[in-house]
Design an enzyme around this catalytic site. Structure first.
Site, PDB file in Angstrom:
ATOM      1  N   ALA A  14       0.815  -1.203   0.000  1.00  0.00           N
ATOM      2  CA  ALA A  14       0.000   0.000   0.000  1.00  0.00           C
ATOM      3  C   ALA A  14       0.856   1.264   0.000  1.00  0.00           C
ATOM      4  O   ALA A  14       0.490   2.271  -0.595  1.00  0.00           O
ATOM      5  CB  ALA A  14      -0.926  -0.006   1.211  1.00  0.00           C
ATOM      6  N   ASP A 126      -1.893  -7.361  10.885  1.00  0.00           N
ATOM      7  CA  ASP A 126      -1.935  -7.676   9.453  1.00  0.00           C
ATOM      8  C   ASP A 126      -1.234  -9.005   9.180  1.00  0.00           C
ATOM      9  O   ASP A 126      -0.415  -9.113   8.261  1.00  0.00           O
ATOM     10  CB  ASP A 126      -1.275  -6.553   8.644  1.00  0.00           C
ATOM     11  CG  ASP A 126      -1.623  -6.648   7.164  1.00  0.00           C
ATOM     12  OD1 ASP A 126      -2.625  -7.307   6.827  1.00  0.00           O
ATOM     13  OD2 ASP A 126      -0.886  -6.068   6.338  1.00  0.00           O
TER      14      ASP A 126
END
Length: 475
Positions: A14, A126
């Site tokens: 990202a 995550d």
């Protein structure tokens, strides 16, 4: 970057791109994470500093090591040890799942990494196959390493009233409290991801492959039961939508039955109990990091100790018989004869192509969310700058208006003072017949003839006498 030679691209996330590089001096292979945006971007700077701080705090064999960090042309670079592949690539090579012993070893190494993070009060948020790195072979010396701490957070340093973002973790590994929109979750979200990873390693398929957050929550509840109480974090955010999420029918331990039906050919009772302990719907019932380290499933592994956990999962002691017990299956079938068994959710196997497409969608969505966050931060900065400029302009206009009003008042005061002086002088002349400062015609001096009328009369008589004398002489 002059110190390293770029050999290729490992992956893209990202906030940055991971490059496979080689140290020109030593020849050592390394992984360099290059952040996309400039260091001036607030979102990138916050994520970067958090990851560097966490990685410097965590030094453990199952956590990827940070070698150095440097800036070049306004961008930050992080240099890590290089590990050739991740668990997603391993699963793509073995679509039917891994050997139970290898599942146990990888799970144990992941548990040690997570426990080390939780021991320092750091939640990863995550955990997924892409963030679990392994070597090129499956030997015992091949260690699993947890990486990508961009979403990690140290809970002790967080303010008591500071909320946590609920958009963390990839959807398939997201805990129920995150799906419910909780902003006050804790370390337990990582335990849920550990259970999901263990199930996916066993048969090669995602444990809960939801297409959306609501679909994900529906699949989880159908498989593991509805054990969410009024005190479960995030319950009131979305669970109230009963039209979308109908209440599931009661069952003694639907979660254990689902796991047993799906994984019992490969996993023994200890393994199933461990997985069930990490996949409790209520985060307060999940195994702590001490409980995971001391679980009987890992007995005999390097570093295992039989220390009792802080709390046990109550569902384990009720629903599961001791291992190798002949009556375990009979007890499960006959303990509640009036209770009808519920079929497991029907989910079609996920092909490698579908897995890649879903991963790409998740990564694209994460990048889009990061871009939106960055754009929102930039827009907020512009709005704040515009507000400051508007405030300064208003203050400047106020000062100018105040100066004009002060000058006008001064001129009015001077005019009134002059008018008052003239009126007083006029009244004095009217009263006494004299006075200074007269205005108009009264201020001009009177004609000389008006002041000396007698002189004019004498002059006239003299003229007349001279005329008469001249006349007489002529005669």
């Amino acid at each position: 970057m002059n110190k390293y030679e770029v050999m290729g691209i490992v992956g893209e996330g990202a906030y940055g791109t991971v490059l496979r590089c080689r140290n020109k001096e030593t020849g050592e292979p390394v992984a360099v994470k290059k952040f996309k945006e400039n260091d001036d971007d607030p979102a990138v700077r916050k994520t970067t500093l958090r990851e560097v701080k966490v990685l410097r705090t965590l030094q453990q064999e199952n956590i990827v090591s940070l070698k150095e960090a440097f800036r070049r042309k306004g961008k930050l670079y992080l240099v890590f040890e290089y590990v050739p592949r991740n668990l997603l690539e391993v699963l793509e090579e073995r679509p039917g799942g891994l050997d139970p012993d290898l599942v146990r070893r990888y799970t144990w190494q992941l548990v040690k990494a997570v426990a080390w993070c939780h021991r320092h009060d750091i939640v990863h948020r995550d955990i997924k196959p892409e963030n679990l790195l392994v070597g090129s072979d499956d030997t015992r010396s091949d260690a699993l390493k947890l990486c990508d701490f961009g979403f990690a957070r140290q809970l002790k340093r967080r303010k008591a009233d500071e909320p946590l973002t609920d958009y963390v973790a990839t959807r398939w590994y997201r805990a129920p409290e995150l799906l419910l929109g909780s902003a006050s979750y804790g370390l337990e979200v990582d335990q849920w991801a550990v259970g999901c990873i263990m199930g996916e390693l066993t048969d090669g398929q995602p444990l809960f492959p939801g297409e959306s957050d609501v679909d994900q929550l529906h699949i989880v509840r159908e498989a593991m039961g509805n054990n969410i109480t009024e005190k479960t974090p995030g319950r009131d955010d979305r669970l109230g939508r009963t039209a979308v999420l109908p209440r599931s029918r009661g069952c003694r331990d639907r979660g254990m039955e689902h796991l047993r039906r799906r994984y019992s050919p490969k996993l023994d009772d200890n393994a199933l109990r461990f997985m069930r302990g990490t996949l409790a719907m209520d985060p307060r019932e999940r195994l702590s990091w001490q409980g995971m380290l001391a679980h009987a499933y890992f007995e005999g592994m390097d570093g295992w100790t039989a220390r009792p956990p802080l709390h046990e999962n109550p569902a384990e002691t009720v629903a599961v018989a001791p291992p190798n017990s002949k009556s375990s299956t009979l007890e499960t079938a006959t303990s509640h004869p009036t209770e009808r068994k519920l079929p497991s959710p029907t989910t079609s196997p996920v092909t490698l192509k579908e897995r890649r497409e879903r991963r790409m969608k998740e990564n694209a969505h994460a990048r889009r969310m990061a871009m939106e966050t960055t754009a929102a931060a930039a827009a907020q900065s512009e709005l704040e700058a515009a507000a400051r400029e508007a405030k300064a302009a208003r203050e400047r206009r106020e000062r100018e208006r105040a100066a004009r009003e002060t000058a006008a008042k001064a001129r009015t005061s001077v005019a009134e003072s002059a008018y008052s002086t003239s009126a007083a002088a006029r009244r004095r002349r009217e009263k006494f017949g004299v006075g200074a400062g007269a205005s108009g015609a009264s201020a001009r001096p009177a004609p000389l003839a008006a002041l000396l009328p007698g002189l004019r009369d004498s002059s006239s008589r003299a003229d007349e006498t001279m005329t008469a004398t001249g006349t007489m002489t002529g005669t």
